[in-house]
Design an enzyme around this catalytic site. Structure first.
Site, PDB file in Angstrom:
ATOM      1  CG  ASP A 139     -13.770  20.363  45.760  1.00  0.00           C
ATOM      2  OD1 ASP A 139     -12.907  19.548  46.149  1.00  0.00           O
ATOM      3  OD2 ASP A 139     -13.569  21.586  45.720  1.00  0.00           O
ATOM      4  CE1 TYR A 151      -5.503  15.713  48.252  1.00  0.00           C
ATOM      5  CE2 TYR A 151      -7.388  15.672  46.767  1.00  0.00           C
ATOM      6  CZ  TYR A 151      -6.565  16.354  47.647  1.00  0.00           C
ATOM      7  OH  TYR A 151      -6.792  17.673  47.919  1.00  0.00           O
TER       8      TYR A 151
HETATM    9  P1  NAD Z   1      -9.847  29.025  55.712  1.00  0.00           P
HETATM   10  O1  NAD Z   1      -8.874  28.890  56.838  1.00  0.00           O
HETATM   11  O2  NAD Z   1      -9.733  30.165  54.782  1.00  0.00           O
HETATM   12  O3  NAD Z   1     -11.327  29.060  56.327  1.00  0.00           O
HETATM   13  C1  NAD Z   1     -11.750  28.299  57.378  1.00  0.00           C
HETATM   14  C2  NAD Z   1     -12.521  29.155  58.372  1.00  0.00           C
HETATM   15  O4  NAD Z   1     -12.985  28.295  59.423  1.00  0.00           O
HETATM   16  C3  NAD Z   1     -11.683  30.237  59.052  1.00  0.00           C
HETATM   17  O5  NAD Z   1     -12.287  31.496  58.888  1.00  0.00           O
HETATM   18  C4  NAD Z   1     -11.674  29.816  60.520  1.00  0.00           C
HETATM   19  O6  NAD Z   1     -11.666  30.913  61.426  1.00  0.00           O
HETATM   20  C5  NAD Z   1     -12.949  29.013  60.626  1.00  0.00           C
HETATM   21  N1  NAD Z   1     -12.989  28.089  61.753  1.00  0.00           N
HETATM   22  C6  NAD Z   1     -12.001  27.312  62.235  1.00  0.00           C
HETATM   23  N2  NAD Z   1     -12.446  26.583  63.271  1.00  0.00           N
HETATM   24  C7  NAD Z   1     -13.745  26.905  63.455  1.00  0.00           C
HETATM   25  C8  NAD Z   1     -14.750  26.484  64.367  1.00  0.00           C
HETATM   26  N3  NAD Z   1     -14.477  25.551  65.300  1.00  0.00           N
HETATM   27  N4  NAD Z   1     -15.967  27.032  64.281  1.00  0.00           N
HETATM   28  C9  NAD Z   1     -16.236  27.954  63.346  1.00  0.00           C
HETATM   29  N5  NAD Z   1     -15.336  28.396  62.443  1.00  0.00           N
HETATM   30  C10 NAD Z   1     -14.103  27.869  62.502  1.00  0.00           C
HETATM   31  O7  NAD Z   1      -9.783  27.645  54.922  1.00  0.00           O
HETATM   32  P2  NAD Z   1     -10.104  27.288  53.407  1.00  0.00           P
HETATM   33  O8  NAD Z   1      -8.838  27.017  52.701  1.00  0.00           O
HETATM   34  O9  NAD Z   1     -11.020  28.296  52.839  1.00  0.00           O
HETATM   35  O10 NAD Z   1     -10.847  25.904  53.567  1.00  0.00           O
HETATM   36  C11 NAD Z   1     -11.979  25.730  54.375  1.00  0.00           C
HETATM   37  C12 NAD Z   1     -12.282  24.273  54.566  1.00  0.00           C
HETATM   38  O11 NAD Z   1     -12.866  23.728  53.392  1.00  0.00           O
HETATM   39  C13 NAD Z   1     -11.067  23.400  54.852  1.00  0.00           C
HETATM   40  O12 NAD Z   1     -11.415  22.392  55.764  1.00  0.00           O
HETATM   41  C14 NAD Z   1     -10.773  22.784  53.513  1.00  0.00           C
HETATM   42  O13 NAD Z   1     -10.004  21.627  53.623  1.00  0.00           O
HETATM   43  C15 NAD Z   1     -12.173  22.525  53.075  1.00  0.00           C
HETATM   44  N6  NAD Z   1     -12.383  22.208  51.661  1.00  0.00           N
HETATM   45  C16 NAD Z   1     -12.900  21.002  51.399  1.00  0.00           C
HETATM   46  C17 NAD Z   1     -13.135  20.619  50.120  1.00  0.00           C
HETATM   47  C18 NAD Z   1     -13.652  19.238  49.882  1.00  0.00           C
HETATM   48  O14 NAD Z   1     -13.469  18.696  48.829  1.00  0.00           O
HETATM   49  N7  NAD Z   1     -14.291  18.581  50.841  1.00  0.00           N
HETATM   50  C19 NAD Z   1     -12.864  21.494  49.067  1.00  0.00           C
HETATM   51  C20 NAD Z   1     -12.323  22.749  49.355  1.00  0.00           C
HETATM   52  C21 NAD Z   1     -12.097  23.097  50.684  1.00  0.00           C
HETATM   53  C1  G6P Z   2      -9.474  19.731  46.517  1.00  0.00           C
HETATM   54  C2  G6P Z   2      -9.905  18.737  47.550  1.00  0.00           C
HETATM   55  C3  G6P Z   2     -10.167  19.415  48.860  1.00  0.00           C
HETATM   56  C4  G6P Z   2      -8.966  20.187  49.299  1.00  0.00           C
HETATM   57  C5  G6P Z   2      -8.553  21.150  48.236  1.00  0.00           C
HETATM   58  C6  G6P Z   2      -7.185  21.677  48.646  1.00  0.00           C
HETATM   59  O1  G6P Z   2     -10.517  20.565  46.168  1.00  0.00           O
HETATM   60  O2  G6P Z   2     -11.032  18.014  47.192  1.00  0.00           O
HETATM   61  O3  G6P Z   2     -10.505  18.445  49.804  1.00  0.00           O
HETATM   62  O4  G6P Z   2      -9.224  20.902  50.484  1.00  0.00           O
HETATM   63  O5  G6P Z   2      -8.410  20.515  46.998  1.00  0.00           O
HETATM   64  O6  G6P Z   2      -6.955  22.783  47.991  1.00  0.00           O
HETATM   65  P1  G6P Z   2      -5.851  23.838  48.406  1.00  0.00           P
HETATM   66  O7  G6P Z   2      -5.943  24.748  47.237  1.00  0.00           O
HETATM   67  O8  G6P Z   2      -6.306  24.461  49.705  1.00  0.00           O
HETATM   68  O9  G6P Z   2      -4.569  23.110  48.521  1.00  0.00           O
HETATM   69 MN    MN Z   3     -11.770  16.829  49.042  1.00  0.00          MN
END
Ligand code: NAD
Ligand code: G6P
Ligand code: MN
Length: 445
Positions: free
Chosen positions: A170, A261
């Site tokens: 995102d 980034y």
């Molecule tokens: P968070 O720790 O609040 O949530 C992650 C959840 O995953 C937790 O509840 C945890 O218990 C669960 N989990 C961990 N391992 C697991 C497994 N093997 N099976 C099932 N559940 C499992 O984290 P967050 O800050 O809300 O972020 C969640 C994810 O989304 C992270 O990987 C973050 O980097 C990603 N993210 C990606 C983007 C992107 O641009 N691609 C954007 C925002 C967040």
């Molecule tokens: C952006 C990126 C994600 C990343 C997030 C981190 O949205 O695209 O890949 O996980 O920022 O945000 P945070 O608020 O957890 O540092």
């Molecule tokens: Mn990302």
């Protein structure tokens, strides 16, 4: 219209309530039959799930809801798996960020040694989700945004090449929302963009409005002075710094507009000097977003009502609905996805996972050709993609040597000596999560 069944994997994520609210806002264009939450941490998920249950009861009582830690119950009879797991949770993110700092290198969730450490944890978790999906709902698609997306995507390419997994990020959307504000547009969707790179490592080369007018000059003018900072910016302190720093990232190649980034690769010394070894982004998130989301969910549960709740629709996650709709309704939407290059960037490794615009329909993404890229970007991307490939190779072969090479090759690490010191600390910290690495053939003088 057909109604779809969805499981959100990583149900306990801080992003789950915002995504659920966003899905509910979009029911007219993406109807839902069943919504399930799946997590491997029942206690963490239950707070979010209890609140989501009340939200659904109020806003869409017709949707069946289930929160579970049982893979069979979670993955049976679904059309989409929306995956955002964080293997090791914030406790491990904090170590990813703090361990490199002890060795003079910045620590970050997805870039440099922190991202590599997180990658070594994430690969197994995401593959497990794919396997559950294929076992219990073989026709489903996974929309994966679990990080570090670059490494996870390469692992899916290597190890599950035929799986229906779409990897997405995102960050370009967040930046494009800012661009739209800078330009005074109502929505980023009024812009048509050309962009290429790796995940968290890319550049915009062309941005036009619907009439084909070039919007780049006005954006450059702004970015040159203010980065991606916008009026009434409510980003957390560390993100504000990142959006401003984009002006220095831009300065390096004024022909393009950069992903934020890239600051970690162009200005690692700056990032290190501005890091607090006692308080990193993980701490900021735990005290900010995590406290807020779990606190608001707790209030909903206590009141058995969402009245007065400050939880809000995660508008900017609407790209997830766009992607699901593209698959479900063959919308042919143009979206940035992380896909195997296969010649789209003609002078770059065809097997690299690159982030480029694709047209998405029922049969998945079609790449838009980018053509040749300049030497500067090509050089940077070759180094970075090699890091990502070596991490996946290390995970597959359980190789200490390959992981040491990956860390050494990262532009963010100054020497093999520093890489080794960081690696040895990371191995110790990650012993419950990483595969055991074989060290036998390592020769250190
Ligand atoms: P968070 O720790 O609040 O949530 C992650 C959840 O995953 C937790 O509840 C945890 O218990 C669960 N989990 C961990 N391992 C697991 C497994 N093997 N099976 C099932 N559940 C499992 O984290 P967050 O800050 O809300 O972020 C969640 C994810 O989304 C992270 O990987 C973050 O980097 C990603 N993210 C990606 C983007 C992107 O641009 N691609 C954007 C925002 C967040
Ligand atoms: C952006 C990126 C994600 C990343 C997030 C981190 O949205 O695209 O890949 O996980 O920022 O945000 P945070 O608020 O957890 O540092
Ligand atoms: Mn990302």
């Amino acid at each position: 219209m057909k109604k779809f069944s969805i499981v959100i994997a990583g149900g306990g994520s801080t992003f789950t309530p915002g995504i659920v609210l966003m899905l509910l806002e979009n029911l007219n264009q993406f109807p839902i039959q069943k919504l399930k939450l799946y997590d491997n941490d029942a206690a963490r998920q239950s707070t979010i799930a209890e609140a989501c249950k009340i939200i659904l009861k109020e806003k869409a009582p017709g949707i069946e809801f289930l929160a579970t830690t049982d893979p069979e119950a979670a993955f049976t009879d679904v059309d989409f798996v929306m995956a955002h797991i964080r293997v090791g949770k914030y406790a491990m993110r904090e170590l990813d960020e703090k361990i490199p700092l002890k060795h003079g290198v910045f620590g970050q969730e997805t870039c440099g040694p922190g991202g590599i450490a997180y990658g070594m944890r994430s690969i197994g978790g995401v593959l497990e989700l794919i396997d559950y999906m294929e076992k219990y709902s073989p026709d489903a698609w996974m929309l994966n945004y679990s990080n570090p997306a670059a490494i996870v995507a390469e692992a899916t390419r290597r190890l599950r090449p035929d799986s229906k997994v779409l990897n997405i990020c995102d960050m370009p959307i967040g930046i494009e929302n800012r661009m739209a504000q800078i330009l005074g547009l109502k929505s980023r969707k009024e812009m048509k963009v050309r962009y290429y790179g790796l995940n968290h490592f890319g550049w915009w080369t062309d941005i036009r409005d619907q009439n084909g007018n070039d919007l780049i000059p006005k954006l450059k003018e702004h970015v040159r002075k203010h980065g991606y900072t916008v009026p009434k910016d409510d980003a957390d302190a560390s993100w504000s710094d990142t959006f401003l720093k984009a002006r220095d990232v831009y300065a390096l190649d004024p022909d393009t507009l950069p992903n934020t980034y890239l600051k970690y690769y162009f200005y690692p010394d700056y990032v290190f000097e501005h890091s607090n070894p006692e308080y990193t982004r993980a701490n900021e998130v735990m005290e900010g977003r995590e406290k807020f989301v779990f606190g608001e969910c707790q209030k909903i549960i206590e009141n058995q009502s969402t009245q007065g709740s400050k939880l809000h629709v995660d508008e900017h996650a609407s790209y997830i609905v766009d992607l699901a709709r593209a698959i479900a309704f063959n919308t042919q939407e143009r979206m940035l996805l992380i896909v195997e290059n296969q010649g789209a960037i003609s002078n770059f490794d065809p097997t690299a996972m690159v982030e480029i615009p694709c047209i998405v329909g029922s049969n998945g993404p079609e790449r838009i050709a980018i053509g040749e890229i300049p030497q500067f970007q090509k050089g940077l991307m070759e180094q970075q993609v090699s890091v990502e490939k070596l991490v996946v190779e290390a995970w597959i072969t359980r190789s200490y040597q390959k992981l040491w090479q990956a860390l050494t090759l990262s532009k963010t690490v100054p020497s093999a000596k520093v890489a080794k010191a960081i690696l040895d600390d990371l191995i110790e910290a990650n012993k419950d999560y990483w595969p055991k690495l074989h060290k036998e053939d390592v020769v250190v003088r």
